[in-house]
Scaffold this motif. Structure first.
Motif, PDB file in Angstrom:
ATOM      1  N   ALA A 195      -2.833   5.432  21.505  1.00 47.02           N
ATOM      2  CA  ALA A 195      -2.332   4.530  20.474  1.00 47.02           C
ATOM      3  C   ALA A 195      -3.488   3.870  19.729  1.00 47.02           C
ATOM      4  CB  ALA A 195      -1.424   3.474  21.100  1.00 47.02           C
ATOM      5  N   ALA A 196      -4.544   3.491  20.463  1.00 48.15           N
ATOM      6  CA  ALA A 196      -5.694   2.840  19.834  1.00 48.15           C
ATOM      7  C   ALA A 196      -6.415   3.771  18.871  1.00 48.15           C
ATOM      8  CB  ALA A 196      -6.660   2.353  20.912  1.00 48.15           C
ATOM      9  N   ALA A 197      -6.319   5.080  19.070  1.00 49.66           N
ATOM     10  CA  ALA A 197      -7.076   6.048  18.278  1.00 49.66           C
ATOM     11  C   ALA A 197      -6.296   6.619  17.102  1.00 49.66           C
ATOM     12  CB  ALA A 197      -7.549   7.194  19.176  1.00 49.66           C
ATOM     13  N   VAL A 198      -5.132   6.080  16.803  1.00 49.98           N
ATOM     14  CA  VAL A 198      -4.323   6.611  15.708  1.00 49.98           C
ATOM     15  C   VAL A 198      -4.976   6.290  14.362  1.00 49.98           C
ATOM     16  CG1 VAL A 198      -2.123   6.431  14.479  1.00 49.98           C
ATOM     17  CG2 VAL A 198      -2.158   6.547  16.980  1.00 49.98           C
ATOM     18  N   GLN A 199      -5.087   7.304  13.533  1.00 46.05           N
ATOM     19  CA  GLN A 199      -5.548   7.151  12.162  1.00 46.05           C
ATOM     20  C   GLN A 199      -4.373   7.346  11.210  1.00 46.05           C
ATOM     21  OE1 GLN A 199      -8.715   9.996  11.620  1.00 46.05           O
ATOM     22  NE2 GLN A 199     -10.080   8.992  13.093  1.00 46.05           N
ATOM     23  N   PHE A 200      -4.497   6.801  10.022  1.00 45.35           N
ATOM     24  CA  PHE A 200      -3.408   6.885   9.036  1.00 45.35           C
ATOM     25  C   PHE A 200      -3.030   8.334   8.766  1.00 45.35           C
ATOM     26  CE2 PHE A 200      -1.815   7.044   4.652  1.00 45.35           C
ATOM     27  CZ  PHE A 200      -0.785   6.108   4.719  1.00 45.35           C
ATOM     28  N   SER A 201      -4.036   9.215   8.733  1.00 47.88           N
ATOM     29  CA  SER A 201      -3.772  10.625   8.435  1.00 47.88           C
ATOM     30  C   SER A 201      -3.035  11.350   9.554  1.00 47.88           C
ATOM     31  CB  SER A 201      -5.088  11.358   8.140  1.00 47.88           C
ATOM     32  OG  SER A 201      -5.965  11.273   9.255  1.00 47.88           O
ATOM     33  N   ASP A 202      -2.959  10.738  10.729  1.00 50.49           N
ATOM     34  CA  ASP A 202      -2.233  11.362  11.842  1.00 50.49           C
ATOM     35  C   ASP A 202      -0.718  11.268  11.666  1.00 50.49           C
ATOM     36  OD1 ASP A 202      -4.661  11.861  13.114  1.00 50.49           O
ATOM     37  OD2 ASP A 202      -4.614   9.968  14.214  1.00 50.49           O
ATOM     38  N   ILE A 203      -0.281  10.385  10.789  1.00 53.14           N
ATOM     39  CA  ILE A 203       1.150  10.126  10.622  1.00 53.14           C
ATOM     40  C   ILE A 203       1.679  10.919   9.435  1.00 53.14           C
ATOM     41  CG2 ILE A 203       2.925   8.350  10.342  1.00 53.14           C
ATOM     42  CD1 ILE A 203       0.732   6.312  11.214  1.00 53.14           C
ATOM     43  N   MET A 263      -5.704   2.751  12.368  1.00 52.09           N
ATOM     44  CA  MET A 263      -4.526   1.886  12.208  1.00 52.09           C
ATOM     45  C   MET A 263      -4.729   0.537  12.898  1.00 52.09           C
ATOM     46  SD  MET A 263      -2.146   3.346  10.368  1.00 52.09           S
ATOM     47  CE  MET A 263      -0.560   2.615  10.848  1.00 52.09           C
ATOM     48  N   PHE A 264      -5.581   0.504  13.919  1.00 55.76           N
ATOM     49  CA  PHE A 264      -5.799  -0.738  14.673  1.00 55.76           C
ATOM     50  C   PHE A 264      -7.300  -0.986  14.788  1.00 55.76           C
ATOM     51  CE2 PHE A 264      -1.957   1.386  16.271  1.00 55.76           C
ATOM     52  CZ  PHE A 264      -1.005   0.471  15.844  1.00 55.76           C
ATOM     53  N   LEU A 265      -7.690  -2.245  14.688  1.00 56.65           N
ATOM     54  CA  LEU A 265      -9.102  -2.609  14.638  1.00 56.65           C
ATOM     55  C   LEU A 265      -9.510  -3.422  15.851  1.00 56.65           C
ATOM     56  CD1 LEU A 265     -11.712  -2.608  12.929  1.00 56.65           C
ATOM     57  CD2 LEU A 265     -10.930  -4.776  11.926  1.00 56.65           C
ATOM     58  N   GLY A 266     -10.646  -3.034  16.469  1.00 54.25           N
ATOM     59  CA  GLY A 266     -11.228  -3.794  17.561  1.00 54.25           C
ATOM     60  C   GLY A 266     -12.488  -4.493  17.103  1.00 54.25           C
ATOM     61  N   ASP A 267     -13.549  -4.411  17.907  1.00 52.75           N
ATOM     62  CA  ASP A 267     -14.816  -5.047  17.561  1.00 52.75           C
ATOM     63  C   ASP A 267     -15.723  -4.096  16.777  1.00 52.75           C
ATOM     64  OD1 ASP A 267     -14.003  -7.305  18.977  1.00 52.75           O
ATOM     65  OD2 ASP A 267     -14.826  -6.531  20.871  1.00 52.75           O
TER      66      ASP A 267
END
Length: 370
Positions: A195-203, A263-267
């Motif tokens: 889930a953390a590694a999802v990119q917009f282009s994956d959808i 899609m999700f941002l960490g540090d």
């Protein structure tokens, strides 16, 4: 060809040739000991357990240092193998002195502080190295063979599946950016790293599909490492309309991040790793006043929903990205209805049809016996 010869000092030299054709020798005080030694060598050759006595000083640690770099492993496997061997209490024991008791002591020590599943995983990893040493003729046999491991709880007792009410309350309590993350785990069955590694282009918003093709792992220094999904479980997940809408709104309102459009941002501009997600998951549980549970339990929630809806093993396997159908069955077999359950449901349907039928529609039919 083996032979025994008396030396000038009165000792007896036993000579033989190893598998490479090189002459080997060992000295004994008595001729009988030399004869028995050569007989053992001959027997070991016949049953395939011959080990050159001169290599008995090799250890698990030294063998692993030479063997592991040649293996074609995913980065996750490298880490798991390193952890297992590094923590092995007999890693520095010479192969010639390694006994089953060394393995049993290690397993017993681990079982005092680690979960049964963790003990089993580490044992399997070390066993892979020991069996490789056997194949390389450094060990006569695998000393871990048959060692008893701590018994794990049955899946039906150990597995915790959140209720729909709990999942709903957690989603409502989640921060705006975190809500789609939770939804991907609960309604698409993604692992945390996936889930953390999802990119917009994956959808694929038109086809309502998500291509799971990478995962995030925590590296040293708080950095992240992007790798292929666990056990090669790259897959296409078919998404419900509501989840597609939620992801589209997230991309529109919260936005995507970096050139990769995470899609999700960490540090540091990276996608979030497990420590970051654990913090937000714990915070969300407190806000929802929900019972403590693991984020991974949402994957079980998703699987249980598929099974309750009548999906077969192959369908659930593909959705979860299990490498083998046996993995799916071993994990979730207790959730599938048994033949007794189906019979009971069918009989209940027959009774319901009888007792809810209008009185004037009831007919008695006589059927001739065949």
């Amino acid at each position: 060809m083996a032979s025994i010869q008396k030396r000038p000092d009165g000792r007896w030299r036993a000579r033989w040739y190893d598998d490479t054709g090189k002459e080997r020798a060992k000295h004994f005080d008595r001729k009988g000991d030399a004869s028995r030694f050569l007989a053992d060598i001959d027997a070991a050759r016949r049953n395939g357990t011959y080990v050159d006595p001169s290599v008995g000083k090799a250890t698990l640690a030294s063998f692993y240092a030479d063997w592991s770099p040649r293996q074609v492993w995913a980065s996750t496997t490298v880490t798991a193998m390193d952890v297992a061997v590094r923590g092995c209490s007999f890693k520095d024991v010479e192969f010639g002195k390694l006994r089953r008791s060394h393995v049993e002591t290690w397993v017993k020590t681990m079982s005092l502080t680690l979960a049964p599943g963790t003990v089993r995983t580490r044992m399997n990893n070390v066993r892979a190295a020991l069996r490789a040493a056997v194949r390389d003729k450094l060990l006569a046999s695998d000393p871990s063979d048959g060692v008893t491991l701590p018994r794990a709880r049955k899946a039906e007792h150990a597995m915790r599946i959140p209720s729909p009410e709990t999942v709903g309350s957690v989603l409502r309590a989640a921060d705006e950016w975190f809500r789609p993350f939770v939804a991907l785990c609960a309604f698409a069955g993604l692992r945390l790293g996936e889930a953390a590694a999802v990119q917009f282009s994956d959808i694929d918003f038109l086809r309502r599909q998500l291509h799971v093709q990478r995962q995030v792992q925590r590296a040293s220094g708080g950095e992240v490492r992007i790798t292929a999904p666990k056990y090669g479980s790259e897959r296409i997940v078919h998404l419900p309309d509501e989840l597609v809408t939620m992801l589209a709104q997230h991309a529109n309102l919260v936005g995507t991040h970096g050139d990769e459009r995470w899609m999700f941002l960490g540090d540091r501009g990276n996608p979030p790793h497990q420590n970051t997600i654990h913090y937000w998951w714990t915070k969300t549980l407190r806000a929802a006043d929900a019972e403590p549970t693991r984020l991974h339990d949402l994957r079980h929630f998703y699987a249980s929903g598929l099974i309750a809806a009548g999906c077969d093993v192959a369908t659930v396997q593909r959705a979860l990205g299990h490498a083998k159908a046996t993995t799916t069955l071993q994990t979730y077999t207790h959730l599938w209805p048994t033949a007794e359950d189906r019979t009971r449901t069918a009989a209940a349907g027959i009774m319901h049809a009888v007792f809810t039928a209008p009185t004037d529609s009831v007919r008695t039919t006589t059927v001739e016996s065949a």
